[in-house]
Write an enzyme that holds these catalytic residues in place. Structure first.
Site, PDB file in Angstrom:
ATOM      1  N   THR A 108     -53.698  16.343  39.266  1.00 10.39           N
ATOM      2  CA  THR A 108     -53.379  17.045  40.524  1.00 10.39           C
ATOM      3  C   THR A 108     -54.111  18.381  40.648  1.00 10.39           C
ATOM      4  O   THR A 108     -54.189  18.931  41.746  1.00 10.39           O
ATOM      5  CB  THR A 108     -51.871  17.337  40.593  1.00 10.39           C
ATOM      6  OG1 THR A 108     -51.551  18.265  39.540  1.00 10.39           O
ATOM      7  CG2 THR A 108     -51.036  16.076  40.407  1.00 10.39           C
ATOM      8  N   ASP A 204     -61.789  26.018  25.946  1.00 12.62           N
ATOM      9  CA  ASP A 204     -62.452  25.255  24.884  1.00 12.62           C
ATOM     10  C   ASP A 204     -63.660  26.008  24.337  1.00 12.62           C
ATOM     11  O   ASP A 204     -63.889  26.053  23.127  1.00 12.62           O
ATOM     12  CB  ASP A 204     -62.920  23.893  25.414  1.00 12.62           C
ATOM     13  CG  ASP A 204     -61.766  22.913  25.564  1.00 12.62           C
ATOM     14  OD1 ASP A 204     -60.659  23.216  25.083  1.00 12.62           O
ATOM     15  OD2 ASP A 204     -61.981  21.843  26.172  1.00 12.62           O
TER      16      ASP A 204
END
Ligand code: PRP
Ligand code: URA
Length: 209
Positions: A108, A204
């Protein structure tokens, strides 16, 4: 009141942004570049921070200086906002730090809250600065700003490294009073909500995951 978007314009900023964008830059250098850029961003964002005139004695004579009176809080959004905290605290060590936990649902693209640092605590802040390297859809930033306002912070800023026009428009629509300062305003989001050209996944890349 309508918010301003301020994009830094300086060769040093461009240099370190290029380091961040480079897919080959390792995490330790990502963190270094983030720490170098963060004070430039805060310098611009906090230009109007309330300060009082004070007397100070130099070794030679008395003169006037300014001392910040605002109770300032930094509000980094986990995880990537963590990369901006050490430099923010170097700029103003007296600030308090309110870590917000949001991650984006991959389907989403809506923010999912997993840690609310302010619940059940009294608000003593005059100014809060949301710290997050990426303003993509703007959902995470808008949610953090909403929490801070509900908590009672009268003045909230957003400071980030790279924004997408979609994120700026969304944050502006939800919170027209919140000024945005970034190092770059990029072209667009891709269909997975990543900023183009961007730098990829900030969390990350900063933390090597
Ligand atoms: C990234 C980034 C922002 C958010 C921006 O976090 O650090 O918090 O995405 O996207 P938005 O503007 O569309 O909300 P992410 O959800 O990847 O979590 P992480 O930092 O823990 O990896
Ligand atoms: N979050 C990131 O870390 N990078 C993007 O490009 C968008 C959201």
């Amino acid at each position: 009141m309508s918010a301003k978007v301020y994009v830094l314009d300086h060769p040093l900023v461009d240099h370190w942004l290029t380091v961040l964008r480079d897919r080959h830059t390792p995490p330790e250098r990502m963190r270094q570049a983030t720490e170098i850029l963060t004070p430039f961003l805060l310098y611009q964002a906090l230009r109007d921070l309330p300060a009082e005139t004070v007397e100070v004695e130099t070794p030679l004579e008395r003169t006037q200086g300014r001392r910040i009176t605002a109770r300032l809080g930094f509000a980094p959004i986990l995880r990537a906002g963590l990369g901006m905290v050490p430099a923010a605290l170097r700029v103003f060590p007296q600030a308090s730090v309110w870590y917000f936990g949001f991650y984006r649902d991959e389907e989403t693209l809506k923010p999912v809250e997993y840690y609310d640092p302010v619940q059940g605590r009294p608000c003593h802040l005059d100014v809060a600065v949301v710290l997050d390297p990426m303003l993509a859809t703007g959902g995470s930033a808008a949610a953090a700003v909403s929490r801070l306002k509900e908590w009672g912070v009268p003045r909230v800023h957003f400071v980030g490294l790279i924004a997408a026009p979609e994120g700026v428009a969304f944050l502006h629509r939800e919170h027209p009073d919140v000024p945005i300062v970034v190092a770059a305003l990029d072209r667009q989001l891709n269909d997975r909500g990543y900023i183009l050209p961007g730098l990829g996944d900030a969390g990350d890349r900063l933390f090597g995951t």
